[in-house]
Design an enzyme around this catalytic site. Structure first.
Site, PDB file in Angstrom:
ATOM      1  N   GLY A 191       0.817  -1.206   0.000  1.00  0.00           N
ATOM      2  CA  GLY A 191       0.000   0.000   0.000  1.00  0.00           C
ATOM      3  C   GLY A 191       0.848   1.253   0.000  1.00  0.00           C
ATOM      4  O   GLY A 191       1.685   1.449   0.891  1.00  0.00           O
TER       5      GLY A 191
ATOM      6  N   GLY B 147      -0.267   4.363   0.271  1.00  0.00           N
ATOM      7  CA  GLY B 147      -1.003   5.484   0.841  1.00  0.00           C
ATOM      8  C   GLY B 147      -0.180   6.199   1.891  1.00  0.00           C
ATOM      9  O   GLY B 147       1.043   6.067   1.962  1.00  0.00           O
TER      10      GLY B 147
ATOM     11  N   GLY C 246       0.085   5.750   5.162  1.00  0.00           N
ATOM     12  CA  GLY C 246       0.792   4.880   6.093  1.00  0.00           C
ATOM     13  C   GLY C 246       1.955   4.159   5.455  1.00  0.00           C
ATOM     14  O   GLY C 246       3.073   4.138   5.990  1.00  0.00           O
TER      15      GLY C 246
ATOM     16  N   GLU D  69     -18.048  17.571   2.080  1.00  0.00           N
ATOM     17  CA  GLU D  69     -17.210  18.284   1.118  1.00  0.00           C
ATOM     18  C   GLU D  69     -17.727  18.094  -0.302  1.00  0.00           C
ATOM     19  O   GLU D  69     -17.771  19.047  -1.103  1.00  0.00           O
ATOM     20  CB  GLU D  69     -15.760  17.817   1.258  1.00  0.00           C
TER      21      GLU D  69
ATOM     22  N   ASP E 223      -6.160   2.436   8.009  1.00  0.00           N
ATOM     23  CA  ASP E 223      -7.550   1.968   8.015  1.00  0.00           C
ATOM     24  C   ASP E 223      -7.689   0.461   8.078  1.00  0.00           C
ATOM     25  O   ASP E 223      -8.762  -0.043   8.417  1.00  0.00           O
ATOM     26  CB  ASP E 223      -8.278   2.488   6.768  1.00  0.00           C
TER      27      ASP E 223
ATOM     28  N   ALA F 121      -5.910  10.425   7.843  1.00  0.00           N
ATOM     29  CA  ALA F 121      -4.579  10.360   7.234  1.00  0.00           C
ATOM     30  C   ALA F 121      -3.491  10.534   8.277  1.00  0.00           C
ATOM     31  O   ALA F 121      -2.443   9.886   8.206  1.00  0.00           O
ATOM     32  CB  ALA F 121      -4.460  11.428   6.149  1.00  0.00           C
TER      33      ALA F 121
END
Length: 434
Positions: free
Chosen positions: A15, A17, A19, A175, A304, A320
């Site tokens: 991943g 992302g 992390g 948003e 997550d 995040a």
């Protein structure tokens, strides 16, 4: 002793992302070989993904190639591939191409996907927002709805095309709803001859009793008021019971639309089953205080995909900031372990506050005891998000696009290559249209 007898440890991070990237960067200089595996070739700044979906930003403004970010890190390599499983006993990662990737240490940072609460059949009638592909699909769908409405002289068709329903009043839902309303009310207001985009209906549905429930009540109340001032219908305590090809049922209300955006519950990606770990109700792996998987000290889960409970047994939020701090922590822990140094103390999350933006120049910010609303909160939100972008080019382009949108109320990414044909379009067209 030679290198062949004592090969360098292999660390696999799944991943790219917040992390995963933080973990790899924290391992810079470590005497180990690190492989970052992801289905895409980029690191995505997800908090601004909704702005790509609503034509404020272009994809390249919020995504950077992973290889570029790790170009100067000599002990790290990037592998674009999909992980389909893990053999935790043999310590091997299974790739979609059929190959295996051996590891000595494994970091799971696979993130989460949206959950439809047992109604998976709803997925084909809704759109979600997790990836760049999702954002581009939503952008195409939104802009095409206005283009298709311009071609129709059937009032019911136009009404259905210009009804947009967002399900879930968390930060992403709020948003998205706010930005769609501004797209219709200001950006597109003077661009069409046969329809008035300002008549578009935006509905925000929430099964709970308030929007942005993670924030203090007074900030939630401010957010609800700001949404309503944008002309958004906010439906609280209204669970969704049906979704089909022609619309949905919210509480006792039936809404006809083909524009349904799902921003409700999430579930961790299926990494728990890969390593035989105990999972929470949302599929997240229950981890120990050092973010490792119980019984497997060589495997870590962050962000997550993990469920980390603080000293009060409250799970950390899906933010995040949590993923980045956990990634950095695990990277430093592994670096110390490989060097034979003392391991750091248990992970402790440093809460830097939470923010949510509600359209142009409206936001809420909760920073410990300090709560901000309105334009000041929006400025704080803008500054923080600019600084969190990973490279200077991204910061510059986002700043330019935001400035353009602020002064002109325009959008810089409104092009459609080809509009999809919607089943809502009937044969009746305006006179003079082909």
């Amino acid at each position: 002793m030679n290198q062949a007898q004592f090969p360098r440890p292999k660390i696999v991070v799944i991943g790219a992302g917040f992390g995963g990237m933080a973990a790899v960067k924290a391992l810079a200089g470590c005497d180990a070989d690190i492989t970052l595996v992801d289905r895409t070739n980029h690191h995505l700044f997800q908090p601004l993904l909704y702005q790509v979906a609503t034509a404020v930003l272009s994809p390249a403004d919020i995504a950077t190639a992973s290889r570029v970010l790790l170009r100067d890190q000599k002990n790290a390599q990037v592998l674009m591939s999909e992980v389909v499983g893990v053999d935790a006993d043999r310590q091997r990662v299974h790739l979609a191409e059929g190959e295996d990737l051996p590891y000595d240490h494994l970091v799971l940072a696979t993130g989460a996907a949206y959950s439809f609460f047992g109604h998976d059949e709803w997925a084909k009638h809704t759109q979600v927002l997790k990836t760049l592909d999702d954002a581009l699909a939503i952008r195409t769908h939104l802009l095409a709805a206005f283009e298709q409405a311009e071609q129709s002289n059937d009032a019911d068709t136009v009404r259905r095309l210009l009804t947009f329903v967002v399900i879930g009043a968390g930060p992403t839902g709020v948003e998205l709803a706010g930005t769609i309303a501004e797209l219709a009310r200001t950006t597109l207001a003077k661009d069409f001859k046969h329809i008035d985009p300002r008549m578009a209906r935006v509905v925000l549905c929430e099964s709970g009793d308030r929007v942005l429930k993670a924030f203090p009540e007074k900030l939630s109340a401010y957010a609800k008021g700001a949404l309503e001032r944008l002309g958004i219908d906010v439906l609280l305590d209204q669970p969704v019971s049906e979704i089909d090809a022609t619309g949905l049922k919210v509480g006792d209300l039936r809404i006809d639309t083909g524009n349904i955006l799902w921003c409700a519950g999430t579930a961790a990606r299926p990494a728990a089953g890969w390593v035989g770990a105990e999972a929470a109700s949302n599929g997240a792996i229950k981890v120990l205080p050092d973010c490792s998987v119980p019984g497997r000290p060589e495997v870590f889960a962050i962000g997550d995909v993990s469920r980390f409970e603080d000293v009060s047994a409250v799970p950390l939020p899906s933010l995040a900031a949590v993923a980045k701090q956990q990634g950095a922590y695990v990277g430093h822990l592994l670096k110390a372990r490989i060097a034979g140094a003392a391991a750091p103390a248990a992970f402790r999350y440093n809460d830097l506050g939470t923010m949510a933006v509600i359209g142009r120049a409206h936001a809420i910010t909760h920073l410990g005891r300090l709560d901000l609303t309105g334009f000041i909160a929006w400025l704080a939100w803008s500054l923080v998000h600019l600084m969190l972008l990973v490279d200077f080019r991204s910061r510059l382009m986002v700043y330019v696009n935001w400035s353009w949108a602020w002064f002109t109320r325009g959008r810089g990414a409104r092009l459609l290559a080809a509009a999809p044909v919607s089943p809502a379009i009937v044969a009746r067209k305006l006179p003079g249209h082909p």
